[in-house]
Structure formats: structure tokens, C-alpha cells
Design a protein around this motif. Sequence first.
Motif, short mmCIF file in Angstrom:
data_model
loop_
_atom_site.label_atom_id
_atom_site.label_comp_id
_atom_site.label_asym_id
_atom_site.label_seq_id
_atom_site.Cartn_x
_atom_site.Cartn_y
_atom_site.Cartn_z
N ARG A 90 67.95 11.30 43.93
CA ARG A 90 68.49 12.46 44.66
C ARG A 90 67.56 13.66 44.49
NH1 ARG A 90 71.48 17.02 45.01
NH2 ARG A 90 73.13 17.02 46.59
N SER A 91 67.07 13.87 43.28
CA SER A 91 66.18 14.99 43.02
C SER A 91 64.88 14.85 43.82
CB SER A 91 65.88 15.08 41.52
OG SER A 91 65.08 16.20 41.24
N MET A 92 64.35 13.63 43.89
CA MET A 92 63.14 13.39 44.69
C MET A 92 63.40 13.68 46.16
SD MET A 92 61.59 9.84 43.10
CE MET A 92 60.34 9.66 44.38
N PHE A 93 64.54 13.22 46.65
CA PHE A 93 64.90 13.42 48.06
C PHE A 93 64.95 14.91 48.39
CE2 PHE A 93 67.75 13.51 51.72
CZ PHE A 93 67.45 12.34 52.41
N MET A 94 65.67 15.67 47.57
CA MET A 94 65.82 17.11 47.83
C MET A 94 64.51 17.86 47.63
SD MET A 94 68.79 17.16 48.90
CE MET A 94 70.22 16.08 48.84
N SER A 95 63.69 17.39 46.70
CA SER A 95 62.40 18.04 46.48
C SER A 95 61.48 17.83 47.68
CB SER A 95 61.76 17.46 45.21
OG SER A 95 60.53 18.08 44.95
N HIS A 96 61.49 16.63 48.21
CA HIS A 96 60.69 16.34 49.41
C HIS A 96 61.17 17.19 50.58
CE1 HIS A 96 58.62 12.98 51.96
NE2 HIS A 96 58.50 14.16 52.53
N ILE A 97 62.48 17.30 50.74
CA ILE A 97 63.05 18.11 51.82
C ILE A 97 62.61 19.58 51.66
CG2 ILE A 97 65.22 19.09 52.69
CD1 ILE A 97 64.73 16.23 53.66
N ALA A 98 62.65 20.09 50.44
CA ALA A 98 62.25 21.48 50.19
C ALA A 98 60.77 21.68 50.52
CB ALA A 98 62.52 21.86 48.74
N PHE A 99 59.94 20.71 50.19
CA PHE A 99 58.50 20.79 50.49
C PHE A 99 58.28 20.90 52.00
CE2 PHE A 99 54.37 18.79 51.38
CZ PHE A 99 53.54 19.51 50.54
N VAL A 100 59.00 20.09 52.76
CA VAL A 100 58.86 20.12 54.22
C VAL A 100 59.34 21.46 54.78
CG1 VAL A 100 59.75 19.11 56.36
CG2 VAL A 100 59.01 17.62 54.50
N ALA A 101 60.46 21.95 54.27
CA ALA A 101 60.98 23.23 54.76
C ALA A 101 60.02 24.38 54.46
CB ALA A 101 62.35 23.50 54.14
N GLU A 102 59.34 24.29 53.33
CA GLU A 102 58.37 25.33 52.96
C GLU A 102 57.07 25.21 53.76
OE1 GLU A 102 57.83 24.84 48.75
OE2 GLU A 102 59.99 25.00 48.39
N HIS A 103 56.73 23.99 54.18
CA HIS A 103 55.48 23.74 54.90
C HIS A 103 55.77 22.92 56.17
CE1 HIS A 103 53.40 25.10 51.29
NE2 HIS A 103 54.07 24.21 50.59
N PRO A 104 56.39 23.53 57.19
CA PRO A 104 56.77 22.77 58.38
C PRO A 104 55.59 22.19 59.14
CG PRO A 104 57.10 25.14 58.72
CD PRO A 104 56.81 24.95 57.27
N GLY A 105 54.39 22.67 58.88
CA GLY A 105 53.21 22.10 59.52
C GLY A 105 52.86 20.72 58.99
N VAL A 106 53.29 20.42 57.76
CA VAL A 106 52.93 19.14 57.13
C VAL A 106 53.45 17.93 57.90
CG1 VAL A 106 53.32 17.70 55.08
CG2 VAL A 106 52.50 20.06 54.82
N PRO A 107 54.74 17.87 58.24
CA PRO A 107 55.18 16.68 59.00
C PRO A 107 54.52 16.57 60.36
CG PRO A 107 56.95 18.31 58.85
CD PRO A 107 55.87 18.73 57.91
N ARG A 108 54.21 17.69 60.99
CA ARG A 108 53.51 17.65 62.28
C ARG A 108 52.14 16.99 62.11
NH1 ARG A 108 55.31 21.33 66.29
NH2 ARG A 108 57.04 22.65 65.61
N ILE A 109 51.45 17.34 61.03
CA ILE A 109 50.14 16.76 60.74
C ILE A 109 50.28 15.27 60.45
CG2 ILE A 109 48.22 16.75 59.09
CD1 ILE A 109 48.79 19.82 58.74
N MET A 110 51.27 14.91 59.61
CA MET A 110 51.48 13.51 59.25
C MET A 110 51.78 12.66 60.47
SD MET A 110 51.28 12.67 55.95
CE MET A 110 52.39 11.30 55.75
N PHE A 111 52.75 13.10 61.27
CA PHE A 111 53.13 12.33 62.45
C PHE A 111 51.96 12.19 63.41
CE2 PHE A 111 57.71 13.85 61.70
CZ PHE A 111 58.06 12.67 61.05
N GLY A 112 51.21 13.28 63.56
CA GLY A 112 50.06 13.25 64.47
C GLY A 112 49.00 12.26 64.02
N GLU A 113 48.70 12.25 62.73
CA GLU A 113 47.67 11.35 62.22
C GLU A 113 48.09 9.89 62.30
OE1 GLU A 113 44.48 11.64 61.28
OE2 GLU A 113 44.70 13.65 62.07
N LEU A 114 49.35 9.61 61.97
CA LEU A 114 49.81 8.23 61.96
C LEU A 114 49.93 7.64 63.37
CD1 LEU A 114 52.47 8.44 59.11
CD2 LEU A 114 50.18 7.45 59.00
N GLN A 115 49.97 8.51 64.39
CA GLN A 115 50.05 8.04 65.76
C GLN A 115 48.67 7.74 66.36
OE1 GLN A 115 52.44 10.64 68.25
NE2 GLN A 115 53.96 10.86 66.65
#
Length: 201
Positions: A90-115
Amino acid sequence: MQIHAKHLPAAERQAAAIASVVELAGLRNPSEITTGAIAKHMNLTQGALFRHFPTKDAIWQAVMEWVADRLLERIDDSNREIASPLAALRSMFMSHIAFVAEHPGVPRIMFGELQRGESTSTKRVARTLLEQYGNRLERLIDRGKACGELTATLDTQAAATLFIGTIQGLVMQSLLAGDVERVRRDAPRVFEIYQRGIRSA
């Protein structure tokens, strides 16, 4: 927020370039971020930027390495002192969520690269990140099965895949809604459903 990197030492200027890309990716499609836009955001010329990164691909690789290092460090720190495997998940899950909320550009970069169809150094870093993340989850899930917190017959690999996929789904929905904070609001309720499926009765 524009970054002023004109008089920074080399290592700090590289870090500023990475921060600029992450910030810009939170505002626009990462595929549209040019070296000119990065340099402008840093208050530099493109020539000054290329003194620290030989190519645009080198910039993106450095960004992905930053993401991998910071995210793994974040999730490792989140559960280091937690004895319960389920509580650690649970702590890992919430920590990952907080990281994404703090850096919303990160998932955009990840999704873009994996595609991207072609194999790139950036894509390889992203794949390695997912592999290392999955390994951490599998070890934790196996611990939970061994101590009786999680169902003994649980498919470890599938549970790890679902964990990561659940986060990706939450992130995708928040990006589509244009509401980054939605991911924080939805995460606790969604994790509750996830844990019901894996914990022992």
C-alpha cells in the motif's frame, strides 16, 4: 517556471535540462518538445545545451534514467521500515501515485516512449525500470504469501502486473480528465479493491 541555467556548473546544468523536460512534458505532448524549447526554458542557446548532451536522444535517455532512479528510490524508501508486506504494498502504491502527481510529465514521457516502434536507449531504460519494479513487487508478494497475509495460491507475477497496471490506469484516466489530482483522490479506494483480491481471508 522558467529555469535559469546560464551560469550553472555542468552537472547542475544537466540536471536543469532534465527538470525542464519533465516540466515541459507536463504541459505539452513530449513528442513536440524540441531542443529549442528546452534551451529556451533554461534561458540558454541550443549550442550551450548540446555542449552537455550530444544529441536529443541523449537528453531523453538522461530524463528516463532520472525517472527510473527517482521512482525506484521513492518506492524503496516508502516501505523500508514496514514489516507487513500488505502495508508495504500500500505504501509503495501511494508513493508511486504521489510521484506522478508531483511530476505529471513523467507518465506522458513513459507512455510516449513505450509506444515507439523502434528500439531506443530511452525505451530500454523504461523497460528495465518496469522489470526492476516488477521484481521488487514479486519479492514483496512472495513474502506476503509466506507469512500468511496474502493468499497462498496467489499468482505472484499476475498480482505484480495488476499492481502496476492499476496505477497506469489511474494515471491515464487523470490525464484524460485533465485533472492530475484525481489520481490522488482515487488511489486509496482503488487500492482497497486491489488488496481485497490478494489478501488471505
